[in-house]
Design a protein around this motif. Sequence first.
Motif, PDB file in Angstrom:
ATOM      1  N   ASP B  89       0.833  -1.216   0.000  1.00 18.34           N
ATOM      2  CA  ASP B  89       0.000   0.000   0.000  1.00 18.34           C
ATOM      3  C   ASP B  89       0.864   1.261   0.000  1.00 18.34           C
ATOM      4  OD1 ASP B  89      -2.812  -0.891   0.097  1.00 18.34           O
ATOM      5  OD2 ASP B  89      -2.282  -1.788   2.005  1.00 18.34           O
ATOM      6  N   ARG B  92       2.602   1.900  -3.258  1.00 16.51           N
ATOM      7  CA  ARG B  92       1.626   2.353  -4.252  1.00 16.51           C
ATOM      8  C   ARG B  92       1.269   3.829  -4.024  1.00 16.51           C
ATOM      9  NH1 ARG B  92       1.262   1.744  -8.979  1.00 16.51           N
ATOM     10  NH2 ARG B  92      -0.617   2.722  -9.694  1.00 16.51           N
ATOM     11  N   HIS B 196      -5.725   3.570  -0.281  1.00 16.63           N
ATOM     12  CA  HIS B 196      -4.597   2.803   0.271  1.00 16.63           C
ATOM     13  C   HIS B 196      -4.336   3.185   1.734  1.00 16.63           C
ATOM     14  CE1 HIS B 196      -3.248   0.537  -3.204  1.00 16.63           C
ATOM     15  NE2 HIS B 196      -3.398   1.605  -3.959  1.00 16.63           N
ATOM     16  N   ASN B 199      -6.827   1.484   3.786  1.00 19.07           N
ATOM     17  CA  ASN B 199      -6.438   0.067   3.907  1.00 19.07           C
ATOM     18  C   ASN B 199      -5.392  -0.140   4.995  1.00 19.07           C
ATOM     19  OD1 ASN B 199      -8.017  -0.584   1.738  1.00 19.07           O
ATOM     20  ND2 ASN B 199      -6.321  -0.859   0.287  1.00 19.07           N
TER      21      ASN B 199
END
Lengths: 215, 215
Positions: B89, B92, B196, B199
Amino acid sequence: MRDRFHEELDAVHDQVVELAVLVTNAIGRATTAVVSGDLGAAEEVISQDAVIDAAREDLEARVVAVMACQQPVATDLRTLVATLRICVDLERMGRLARHIAEIARMRCPGVPLPPVLRPAIEEMGRVAQQIATKMRQVLETNDPQAAAELGFDDDAMDDVHRSMFQQMTDDAWPHGMAAAVDLTLLNRYYERFADHAVNVAGRVIFLATGAHAGM
Amino acid sequence: MRDRFHEELDAVHDQVVELAVLVTNAIGRATTAVVSGDLGAAEEVISQDAVIDAAREDLEARVVAVMACQQPVATDLRTLVATLRICVDLERMGRLARHIAEIARMRCPGVPLPPVLRPAIEEMGRVAQQIATKMRQVLETNDPQAAAELGFDDDAMDDVHRSMFQQMTDDAWPHGMAAAVDLTLLNRYYERFADHAVNVAGRVIFLATGAHAGM
């Protein structure tokens, strides 16, 4: 006869391939949904995404259980860690197929995009499915040759992608803003789908050969 | 005195927080780049992405080494596996900040978007940085309250996102196709960045409490 640990690794491997089959089917159906305005196909991809998520969760739980019970080291540990990353890529591919299907559903019962643009979307869909199919083969066989071909397919995807943006940012774009937004997002979703497939293949080849597959 | 294993877990934890700091800075600078057309900020974010990738690789290698040497089970193993996913995550998020900076760079020396749209981009940037900052706090403190707030911020991001798409698909859009494509992609990048972060916080809270943080 293989021992218990290697039976478990084989089971993990089979589950990864099954997950790859699910996302390959999903991208094919998502393209049908978006190109033909097929609401049934769109709904199918959207509901199938939950199945992919569940399969991914199940697979991750299995990997963690194998780690906990078998205490793998070296290559086996690296393979299991790579599998966890591959799970993330495959889940994301399923989600991107779902996003494509959602664009189709939002625009139903009409087709989502001007008919003149359909061939380009079909081409992206075709390349995406081909990339996913080769990714699955790489997962099944660890074949570096298939992985290298997948890199070429990804270049083809980038070409379609670029030419479509060219067409869109052309001053003469006559299809309206909603189509432009949809097309930009579809481009992005297919491009990311292909990127994840290339990632998966790259990880498999790295494990098999210790070398990056020129991607 | 803590034993060797827990010292290693602490070191992993510190590295995760450092990575979170890097991506939080990256999104702030990327927004400056895109809103002000600041080429220096854009280049900085783009080159910093390699630093983030290297930090992520280093962290993953450390996690795998801890797994191999210490053979953790139960909570410790789950924490390390969650750390591997958090790495994905965070990497990214860094890449998305880079994509935002690339849009800024592509359009320099002008500003990338019509001035009338800058407040909306600034707002997305502000919310994204706020979400990243809270994510970092959650990583530092395991505080479920901060994680819940982060969910509200993400709703705010979705609101900005929706209202911008509304504005764009309005027939009266006067800013041309290139700006429409850029804006669609910027929207998408900020939205994914926030996803993200949510998350990451969700995984931390799940580990800390065994419950999803209502996100």
